[in-house]
Design a protein around this motif. Structure first.
Motif: not given
Length: 275
Positions: A132-141
């Motif tokens: 629920d954190d809108p500022s969470a980082p984007r990650r890629a696998d």
């Protein structure tokens, strides 16, 4: 072998025809009827005429519907946000970050060249505390297959920091083959004595010799060894990366190659049901 392949080929061609017919039936059932489409168009035109919209009328006095306009796809930015799919720029960047010097120098791809075989890149799931954190980082696998170690390598890259946060190495895990792996499997089968039937059927269908995977449309699937179900040369499939091919002549028939398995880890070809 030729007789068996031709017999299967007939079945596959017939199956393809049935599939095409079934698709046509599905389209007929799913899409609105012609009458319904005309009625809907008439309703729109009548509504426009009543409101003075649309302007022009046809020769029969009914309002003409303006031609459809195809809009260009919106420009894709360099970076996505939230759970947006990875952009092309982000994909290229995370692959570059995931390929550190150690992995690049120690691993091998399907052709035996230095560096692992790239299998896929996808947006990673958020961490449990970030849902629920809108500022969470984007990650890629980013997933690779290392043919030198017969292992699947997954590296999770933080797009905000550029850091590789996790590396997972698994053995015996076999995702679906990529296009490059299917092409290498076809190259090995074409060059192998067991590929004689494939070469003959292609020449029968086209009048030309089969010398390259580029002459075929290829579907493929991973093969895993089953005790007693394959010759000894294929017993390590599953630990090794092995592929079954379903080739099709471009603008032509399918060719039955289901009995053949190509071990991409060793470069060997085996035939199921044969010692």
């Amino acid at each position: 072998m030729r007789t068996a392949v031709h017999r299967h080929l007939g079945k596959l061609v017939a199956g393809a025809a049935i599939a095409v017919a079934a698709t046509a039936v599905m389209i007929g059932v799913t899409l609105p009827s012609t009458a319904g489409a005309d009625d809907a168009t008439g309703d729109v035109a009548a509504g426009q005429a009543a409101r003075g919209e649309g302007g022009r009328q046809g020769q029969d006095g009914t309002a003409e519907v303006p031609p459809a306009v195809v809009k260009e796809a919106p420009h894709e930015g360099e970076e996505g946000t939230g759970d947006d799919p990875l952009t092309d720029d982000e994909t290229e960047r995370v692959v570059r970050l995931a390929l550190n010097p150690a992995l690049r120098s120690s691993a091998e791809d399907v052709d035996g060249d230095r560096g692992p075989q790239r299998l896929g890149v996808e947006l990673a799931e958020p961490e449990p505390g970030e849902l629920d954190d809108p500022s969470a980082p984007r990650r890629a696998d980013v997933t690779f297959y290392d043919y030198a170690a017969d292992s699947l390598v997954t590296r999770t890259v933080n797009l905000d920091t550029g850091e590789v946060e996790r590396t997972a190495t698994q053995r015996g895990v076999q995702p679906p083959p990529t296009r490059a792996e299917s092409a290498e499997a076809a190259r090995l089968l074409i060059a192998d004595p067991l590929g004689a039937g494939l070469r003959s059927d292609y020449e029968d269908a086209t009048g030309k010799k089969l010398t390259s995977p580029d002459q075929l449309l290829l579907n493929s699937m991973v093969y895993r060894a089953v005790p007693g179900a394959q010759p000894a040369v294929l017993d390590d499939c599953g630990a090794h990366r092995c592929v079954r091919l379903f080739p099709k002549v471009k603008n032509g028939p399918w060719i039955d190659a289901r009995d053949f398995v190509i071990d991409l880890s060793t470069g060997e070809v085996g035939r199921l049901g044969r010692d």
